[in-house]
Design an enzyme around this catalytic site. Structure first.
Site, PDB file in Angstrom:
ATOM      1  N   ARG A 256      16.530   2.743 -10.615  1.00 57.10           N
ATOM      2  CA  ARG A 256      15.417   2.907 -11.534  1.00 57.10           C
ATOM      3  C   ARG A 256      14.267   2.011 -11.106  1.00 57.10           C
ATOM      4  O   ARG A 256      14.471   0.869 -10.668  1.00 57.10           O
ATOM      5  CB  ARG A 256      15.820   2.539 -12.978  1.00 57.10           C
ATOM      6  N   GLU A 285       5.422   6.912 -11.983  1.00 58.39           N
ATOM      7  CA  GLU A 285       5.614   8.026 -11.057  1.00 58.39           C
ATOM      8  C   GLU A 285       4.712   9.193 -11.452  1.00 58.39           C
ATOM      9  O   GLU A 285       4.587   9.487 -12.638  1.00 58.39           O
ATOM     10  CB  GLU A 285       7.089   8.463 -11.060  1.00 58.39           C
ATOM     11  N   HIS A 302      11.600   9.947  -6.019  1.00 59.72           N
ATOM     12  CA  HIS A 302      12.622  10.002  -7.055  1.00 59.72           C
ATOM     13  C   HIS A 302      13.481  11.254  -6.857  1.00 59.72           C
ATOM     14  O   HIS A 302      13.635  12.084  -7.770  1.00 59.72           O
ATOM     15  CB  HIS A 302      12.009   9.997  -8.459  1.00 59.72           C
TER      16      HIS A 302
END
Length: 335
Positions: A256, A285, A302
Site C-alpha cells: 500500500r 494515484e 498499482h
C-alpha cells in the site's frame, strides 16, 4: 431488485463472468462510467442510493457517511484501509473482501520487481533507449539475503517463490510468531538443496528466519513489503529507517502507498543511501510525484493484482459475495 454500483476500475476488462454472476441473479448493475479510479466525492454521489457497492481502493468514508440505503461493501481485493470499518459497523453496513484471489499475482509481481531492481533490468532498458550501452552489473537473489516485512498470504508466497533461487537467507518480520510456517519452508529449502546437490551444483542451502524489523533492515540485500496500511504502519519506512539499510539494498513495495514515505524514499535514492527501489503503490494515484525524476526507481501502476486470471477471480468472488450476502448463502466476511 437490489441495485449494485461498481466503483472499481477496471472491471470485467477481459472476462464478463462477474457481471454475469450479478445479472443472472437479478441484480441491476451500474459500472463506473469514468474509465479511471473514482474520487471519494464521486463515489459518494454515484453510489449513495444503491444497495451494494463493489469497490476497489477508493476512499469510501464520504459514501458511508452519505448513504441511507447501502447494505454491503464488497471489496475487490484484500486491503481494507480505504473502508471505514468502524463507521460501517455503526451504520450496519456489512463488508466483504476477496483475500485469496489476489495473492498469486501480487507475489509474482513482487518477485519480478526484486529481480528487476537487483539486476537493473529497467535501468538497462532506459539506457538503450537513450543511446547508451554500459551493461550494468547487479546482484543475484542466489546468495543474497532477502527481507520480507509481513508474512501473511502474500509474504508466504513470496518466500516460497524465492526458495528456488537459493538465497543465502530469507528474513521474516511479522507481529505473529511464524515458527510453524517457517519450519515448513525450511523443509522445502532442504529438499531444493538435495535436488541441486544431485545436479552437481555447489550452492549453499537457504534458511528462513524470523527477526525484528531493525535486524531485517540492516541485513537484507532486498526488502519486500507485504503489510496492510494502518495508523501503526503509516510511514513505517521513513528516512530514519532507510539509514539502517545497506547501500546496495533495494526496496520493493507492492502492498500500500503510505507505508513507505515517498519523499523520504526520494531523498534516500537521490543521496544513494540505498541502491534502488520499486514502487507499485502510492499515496496519491495516479502517481505524478518526484520519484518520476529518478533513474534508480521502478514505478508501476498499482498492478499487483492485474493478471487476467487473478482479476477474473477477484471480480467474480466479489460478485459472489454480493449474491451470497443478499441470498443467504456463503460470502467472505470481514471480521
Amino acid at each position: 431488485m437490489q441495485k449494485v454500483f461498481v466503483s472499481t476500475f477496471p472491471f470485467c476488462r477481459t472476462s464478463p463472468k462477474a457481471l454475469e454472476v450479478l445479472e443472472s441473479n437479478g441484480y441491476e448493475v451500474v459500472i463506473n462510467p469514468l474509465g479511471r479510479k473514482m474520487k471519494p466525492a464521486e463515489v459518494a454521489e454515484a453510489a449513495k442510493d444503491f444497495d451494494a457497492l463493489i469497490a476497489g481502493t477508493e476512499d469510501l468514508t464520504s459514501l458511508v457517511n452519505a448513504t441511507k440505503t447501502l447494505k454491503l461493501i464488497s471489496r475487490v481485493g484484500v486491503g481494507l484501509d480505504s473502508v471505514p470499518l468502524d463507521l460501517c459497523r455503526d451504520k450496519g453496513i456489512a463488508v466483504a473482501y476477496t483475500p485469496d484471489a489476489v495473492s498469486p499475482a501480487v507475489s509474482e509481481l513482487a518477485l519480478s520487481l526484486i529481480v528487476d531492481a537487483l539486476r537493473k533490468v529497467t535501468y538497462s532498458d532506459r539506457e538503450i533507449r537513450s543511446g547508451k550501452w554500459t551493461r550494468p552489473y547487479g546482484e543475484r537473489i542466489g546468495g543474497s539475503t532477502i527481507g520480507i516485512v509481513g508474512f501473511g498470504r502474500i509474504g508466504k508466497r513470496v518466500a516460497s517463490h524465492l526458495l528456488g533461487y537459493l538465497p543465502k537467507e530469507i528474513l521474516v518480520c511479522d507481529l505473529i510468531d511464524q515458527t510453524e510456517s517457517i519450519s515448513i519452508l525450511n523443509g522445502v529449502a532442504s529438499n531444493i538443496q538435495k535436488v541441486n546437490d544431485n545436479l552437481g551444483k555447489n550452492w549453499n542451502s537457504s534458511k528462513v528466519t524470523q527477526v525484528d524489523l531493525e535486524t531485517l533492515l540492516k541485513t537484507s540485500d532486498a526488502i519486500s513489503i507485504h503489510i496492510p496500511l494502518t495508523s501503526e504502519t503509516k510511514n513505517l519506512l521513513n528516512y530514519k529507517k532507510m539509514l539502517l539499510m545497506k547501500p546496495n539494498a533495494v526496496l520493493v513495495n507492492t502492498a500500500r502507498g503510505g507505508i513507505v514515505n515517498e519523499y523520504d524514499l526520494y531523498k534516500a535514492l537521490n543521496e544513494n543511501l540505498i541502491s534502488s527501489a520499486a514502487m507499485d503503490v502510492f499515496e496519491e494515484e495516479p502517481y505524478k510525484g518526484p520519484l518520476c525524476e529518478l533513474e534508480n526507481v521502478i514505478l508501476t501502476q498499482h498492478m499487483g493484482s492485474c493478471s487476467n486470471d487473478c482479476r477474473e477471480d477477484m471480480e467474480r468472488e466479489a460478485a459472489e459475495n454480493v449474491v451470497g450476502f443478499f441470498g443467504g448463502g456463503d460470502w467472505e466476511r470481514v471480521v
